[in-house]
Design a protein around this motif. Sequence first.
Motif, PDB file in Angstrom:
ATOM      1  N   PHE A 271       0.995  -1.226  -0.094  1.00 49.77           N
ATOM      2  CA  PHE A 271       0.160   0.017   0.091  1.00 49.77           C
ATOM      3  C   PHE A 271       0.897   1.349   0.045  1.00 49.77           C
ATOM      4  CE2 PHE A 271      -4.137  -1.957   2.353  1.00 49.77           C
ATOM      5  CZ  PHE A 271      -4.329  -2.506   1.331  1.00 49.77           C
ATOM      6  N   PRO A 272       0.463   2.393  -0.668  1.00 49.51           N
ATOM      7  CA  PRO A 272       1.256   3.637  -0.574  1.00 49.51           C
ATOM      8  C   PRO A 272       1.300   4.106   0.901  1.00 49.51           C
ATOM      9  CG  PRO A 272      -1.023   4.041  -1.603  1.00 49.51           C
ATOM     10  CD  PRO A 272      -0.823   2.521  -1.396  1.00 49.51           C
ATOM     11  N   PRO A 273       2.237   4.986   1.034  1.00 44.61           N
ATOM     12  CA  PRO A 273       2.400   5.418   2.383  1.00 44.61           C
ATOM     13  C   PRO A 273       1.263   6.101   3.073  1.00 44.61           C
ATOM     14  CG  PRO A 273       4.263   6.076   1.362  1.00 44.61           C
ATOM     15  CD  PRO A 273       3.386   5.474   0.251  1.00 44.61           C
ATOM     16  N   CYS A 274       0.450   6.802   2.273  1.00 45.44           N
ATOM     17  CA  CYS A 274      -0.847   7.447   2.554  1.00 45.44           C
ATOM     18  C   CYS A 274      -1.611   6.728   3.160  1.00 45.44           C
ATOM     19  CB  CYS A 274      -1.241   8.495   1.641  1.00 45.44           C
ATOM     20  SG  CYS A 274      -1.658   7.331  -0.024  1.00 45.44           S
ATOM     21  N   MET A 275      -1.862   5.467   2.682  1.00 50.08           N
ATOM     22  CA  MET A 275      -2.903   4.488   2.962  1.00 50.08           C
ATOM     23  C   MET A 275      -2.468   3.983   4.473  1.00 50.08           C
ATOM     24  SD  MET A 275      -5.485   5.189   1.307  1.00 50.08           S
ATOM     25  CE  MET A 275      -5.308   6.787   0.229  1.00 50.08           C
ATOM     26  N   THR A 343      -6.937  12.397  -6.002  1.00 51.12           N
ATOM     27  CA  THR A 343      -5.516  12.474  -6.696  1.00 51.12           C
ATOM     28  C   THR A 343      -4.483  12.787  -5.496  1.00 51.12           C
ATOM     29  OG1 THR A 343      -5.522  14.914  -6.872  1.00 51.12           O
ATOM     30  CG2 THR A 343      -6.329  13.165  -8.738  1.00 51.12           C
ATOM     31  N   CYS A 344      -3.429  12.223  -5.705  1.00 48.63           N
ATOM     32  CA  CYS A 344      -2.207  12.570  -4.670  1.00 48.63           C
ATOM     33  C   CYS A 344      -2.113  14.195  -4.382  1.00 48.63           C
ATOM     34  CB  CYS A 344      -1.145  12.336  -5.491  1.00 48.63           C
ATOM     35  SG  CYS A 344      -0.678  10.582  -5.623  1.00 48.63           S
ATOM     36  N   GLU A 345      -2.625  15.129  -5.346  1.00 50.11           N
ATOM     37  CA  GLU A 345      -2.426  16.497  -5.235  1.00 50.11           C
ATOM     38  C   GLU A 345      -3.711  16.944  -3.986  1.00 50.11           C
ATOM     39  OE1 GLU A 345      -2.609  18.749  -8.888  1.00 50.11           O
ATOM     40  OE2 GLU A 345      -2.613  20.595  -7.984  1.00 50.11           O
ATOM     41  N   THR A 346      -4.860  16.244  -4.387  1.00 52.46           N
ATOM     42  CA  THR A 346      -5.966  16.721  -3.334  1.00 52.46           C
ATOM     43  C   THR A 346      -5.484  15.961  -2.057  1.00 52.46           C
ATOM     44  OG1 THR A 346      -7.343  16.556  -5.096  1.00 52.46           O
ATOM     45  CG2 THR A 346      -8.594  16.295  -3.169  1.00 52.46           C
ATOM     46  N   LEU A 347      -5.027  14.957  -2.050  1.00 56.55           N
ATOM     47  CA  LEU A 347      -4.699  14.195  -0.667  1.00 56.55           C
ATOM     48  C   LEU A 347      -3.564  15.089  -0.060  1.00 56.55           C
ATOM     49  CD1 LEU A 347      -4.775  10.374  -1.408  1.00 56.55           C
ATOM     50  CD2 LEU A 347      -6.567  11.731  -0.224  1.00 56.55           C
ATOM     51  N   ALA A 348      -2.733  15.829  -1.021  1.00 54.40           N
ATOM     52  CA  ALA A 348      -1.664  16.538  -0.183  1.00 54.40           C
ATOM     53  C   ALA A 348      -2.438  17.736   0.358  1.00 54.40           C
ATOM     54  CB  ALA A 348      -0.711  17.000  -1.315  1.00 54.40           C
ATOM     55  N   ILE A 352      -3.055  14.688   4.017  1.00 53.89           N
ATOM     56  CA  ILE A 352      -3.081  13.183   3.960  1.00 53.89           C
ATOM     57  C   ILE A 352      -1.859  12.606   3.456  1.00 53.89           C
ATOM     58  CG2 ILE A 352      -4.339  10.867   3.416  1.00 53.89           C
ATOM     59  CD1 ILE A 352      -6.927  12.568   3.627  1.00 53.89           C
ATOM     60  N   CYS A 353      -1.329  13.057   2.193  1.00 54.90           N
ATOM     61  CA  CYS A 353      -0.211  12.510   1.589  1.00 54.90           C
ATOM     62  C   CYS A 353       1.112  13.603   2.233  1.00 54.90           C
ATOM     63  CB  CYS A 353      -0.405  12.856   0.138  1.00 54.90           C
ATOM     64  SG  CYS A 353       1.189  12.685  -0.796  1.00 54.90           S
ATOM     65  N   HIS A 354       2.262  12.873   2.532  1.00 54.14           N
ATOM     66  CA  HIS A 354       3.387  13.608   2.945  1.00 54.14           C
ATOM     67  C   HIS A 354       4.332  13.247   1.849  1.00 54.14           C
ATOM     68  CE1 HIS A 354       1.218  14.355   6.575  1.00 54.14           C
ATOM     69  NE2 HIS A 354       0.948  13.098   6.804  1.00 54.14           N
ATOM     70  N   ASP A 358       9.287  11.311  -2.363  1.00 55.62           N
ATOM     71  CA  ASP A 358       8.792  12.121  -3.452  1.00 55.62           C
ATOM     72  C   ASP A 358       8.264  11.174  -4.525  1.00 55.62           C
ATOM     73  OD1 ASP A 358       8.661  14.744  -4.618  1.00 55.62           O
ATOM     74  OD2 ASP A 358      10.761  14.523  -5.664  1.00 55.62           O
ATOM     75  N   HIS A 359       7.471  10.157  -3.959  1.00 57.39           N
ATOM     76  CA  HIS A 359       7.046   9.324  -5.190  1.00 57.39           C
ATOM     77  C   HIS A 359       5.711   9.825  -5.644  1.00 57.39           C
ATOM     78  CE1 HIS A 359       4.625   8.020  -1.549  1.00 57.39           C
ATOM     79  NE2 HIS A 359       3.821   7.748  -2.430  1.00 57.39           N
ATOM     80  N   MET A 360       5.254  11.192  -5.402  1.00 59.08           N
ATOM     81  CA  MET A 360       4.289  11.891  -6.174  1.00 59.08           C
ATOM     82  C   MET A 360       4.553  11.949  -7.791  1.00 59.08           C
ATOM     83  SD  MET A 360       2.127  15.312  -5.309  1.00 59.08           S
ATOM     84  CE  MET A 360       1.768  15.047  -3.413  1.00 59.08           C
ATOM     85  N   GLN A 361       6.247  11.985  -7.805  1.00 54.51           N
ATOM     86  CA  GLN A 361       6.545  12.033  -9.296  1.00 54.51           C
ATOM     87  C   GLN A 361       6.408  10.807  -9.924  1.00 54.51           C
ATOM     88  OE1 GLN A 361       8.292  14.769 -10.284  1.00 54.51           O
ATOM     89  NE2 GLN A 361       8.072  15.596  -8.175  1.00 54.51           N
ATOM     90  N   ASP A 365      -2.185   9.251  -8.429  1.00 56.67           N
ATOM     91  CA  ASP A 365      -3.036   8.952  -7.154  1.00 56.67           C
ATOM     92  C   ASP A 365      -2.635   7.578  -6.490  1.00 56.67           C
ATOM     93  OD1 ASP A 365      -4.397   6.303  -8.443  1.00 56.67           O
ATOM     94  OD2 ASP A 365      -4.996   7.897  -9.917  1.00 56.67           O
ATOM     95  N   PRO A 366      -3.255   7.252  -5.317  1.00 54.40           N
ATOM     96  CA  PRO A 366      -2.655   6.213  -4.643  1.00 54.40           C
ATOM     97  C   PRO A 366      -2.919   4.805  -5.278  1.00 54.40           C
ATOM     98  CG  PRO A 366      -3.765   7.699  -3.287  1.00 54.40           C
ATOM     99  CD  PRO A 366      -4.072   7.907  -4.552  1.00 54.40           C
ATOM    100  N   LEU A 367      -4.145   4.625  -6.051  1.00 62.58           N
ATOM    101  CA  LEU A 367      -4.344   3.482  -6.725  1.00 62.58           C
ATOM    102  C   LEU A 367      -3.263   3.128  -8.043  1.00 62.58           C
ATOM    103  CD1 LEU A 367      -8.093   3.318  -7.341  1.00 62.58           C
ATOM    104  CD2 LEU A 367      -6.646   1.946  -6.051  1.00 62.58           C
ATOM    105  N   ALA A 368      -2.754   4.435  -8.626  1.00 61.49           N
ATOM    106  CA  ALA A 368      -1.798   4.090  -9.796  1.00 61.49           C
ATOM    107  C   ALA A 368      -0.339   3.700  -9.082  1.00 61.49           C
ATOM    108  CB  ALA A 368      -1.411   5.492 -10.240  1.00 61.49           C
ATOM    109  N   TYR A 369      -0.227   4.250  -7.859  1.00 56.96           N
ATOM    110  CA  TYR A 369       1.106   4.039  -7.173  1.00 56.96           C
ATOM    111  C   TYR A 369       0.961   2.844  -6.656  1.00 56.96           C
ATOM    112  CZ  TYR A 369       4.642   3.970  -3.925  1.00 56.96           C
ATOM    113  OH  TYR A 369       5.894   3.715  -3.107  1.00 56.96           O
ATOM    114  N   TYR A 370       0.009   2.096  -6.047  1.00 57.13           N
ATOM    115  CA  TYR A 370       0.006   0.604  -5.796  1.00 57.13           C
ATOM    116  C   TYR A 370      -0.217  -0.424  -7.007  1.00 57.13           C
ATOM    117  CZ  TYR A 370      -2.464  -3.424  -3.796  1.00 57.13           C
ATOM    118  OH  TYR A 370      -2.765  -4.872  -3.302  1.00 57.13           O
TER     119      TYR A 370
HETATM  120  S1  SF4 Z   1       2.154  10.636  -3.499  1.00 62.01           S
HETATM  121 FE1  SF4 Z   1      -0.012   9.622  -3.869  1.00 62.01          FE
HETATM  122  S2  SF4 Z   1       0.464   7.670  -3.354  1.00 62.01           S
HETATM  123 FE2  SF4 Z   1       1.995   8.733  -2.636  1.00 62.01          FE
HETATM  124  S3  SF4 Z   1       1.620   8.749  -0.513  1.00 62.01           S
HETATM  125 FE3  SF4 Z   1       1.139  10.675  -1.544  1.00 62.01          FE
HETATM  126  S4  SF4 Z   1      -1.237  10.563  -1.948  1.00 62.01           S
HETATM  127 FE4  SF4 Z   1      -0.196   8.695  -1.492  1.00 62.01          FE
END
Ligand code: SF4
Length: 410
Positions: A271-275, A343-348, A352-354, A358-361, A365-370
């Motif tokens: 799972f991505p770190p945010c989740m 999206t990651c941007e909205t979660l940021a 919620i996203c930290h 730097d994996h927002m690069q 969104d979290p599903l795409a990262y997963y």
């Molecule tokens: S960059 Fe996206 S997937 Fe990664 S922690 Fe942030 S919101 Fe989650």
Amino acid sequence: MDALDAKYPFFAPAREAVADAAVSLPELVAADAPAVERGRERVERALMDGTVASESGSFPDDSDYDVQAELLSYPIARILVSLLDSEPAIEKYAAAEAATAVDRIREDLAADDELRSVSAPTVDLGDVLAEFDLADAVRPEAPGGGPAAIGAGGAGGAGAGSAGASARGRTPDHYWIDVGSYLGLTSPSWGPSWRLVNRALADGAVRVSREELLDALEAAVEARVREGLPFELAAGEGIAGELEDGVADLKRLLSERSYAGPADVVAPELFPPCMTNLIEKAERDVDLSPPESFALMSFLVGIGMTPDEVVAFCADTSLDAEGIRYQTEYLKDDRGTQYPPPTCETLANYGICHNEDDHMQVAVDPLAYYEKRVETADEITDWREREDGGTAEDEEGAGEVEGESESGTE
Ligand code: SF4
């Protein structure tokens, strides 16, 4: 009401114009006025395309809608999106209003740079900053570098195009935001470059590019649009009853929109770190905020978990089974509606996203990262096939993934 109010309907003058016009929204809806169709389009475009601009053309020159329809479509859209009864829909709607507003602001600034060669009404940066009480907090860069002296024009009004710029009509490339306002407008979770330690600081202000200033203003617009939503409206009564058909159309469109999520596999260690952070927070028996809860539920549903599986996975957390069932069944209801997580941007923006490592690069969104992590993992034992089932609490040791993560401890 004028065209500028219609372009920026969430600004104070527009809200005053609507109030002064004393227009009855229920009467407009009952009469099926053009504002109603435009309001429906506004929400549809927000949810489907991430913009609220009309497909008929850009306002005011090419649009099918006049000033009144365009302006009043905004409060009607807010009612419609409230009636959708969906936190992700509200998030998407607010983000789309903000993105469209900043596109328009960018065009207005470009028109300003061209010495207002266009006839359409435009805002300057000072108008926008004043709207968010930032007129004194944002200063253009002085010709020699550093923030322009206070009183030398500021970034408000004509100052947006004066100090730090070569001439009236040419907006500067850089601005300086007072530290307090910078911290309020931005989030370090947007990425390392937004952290104060990585910023030029002078005279109590932080240096940003013009585009970065617009990013910060986009977040401010989004928060402004988000305020007060959803409205509490009794379903089927009054204006809610009149708008039932429009709401049904929007729900049908959403249900027809298929979302191709990642492989149907549950591997908590990927799972991505945010989740993971949200799960760990819930395991500490801390309540999740509504955006946090929706982000987590939409992610778990998005990777193919059923409501029962989510309930089992989240046993021993602050999330109660009834709330989980309500949210997950809504996300997978018989209309087929599936909302991917924000999206990651909205979660940021929600903190919620930290943006660890730097994996927002590499993911939007979290599903795409997963999905990327699942694709590159050598071997995965689906959490649902593990012998003891396990819960979110057991995730660290619940499975085996070679090459990506430590394997199980059971
Ligand atoms: S960059 Fe996206 S997937 Fe990664 S922690 Fe942030 S919101 Fe989650």
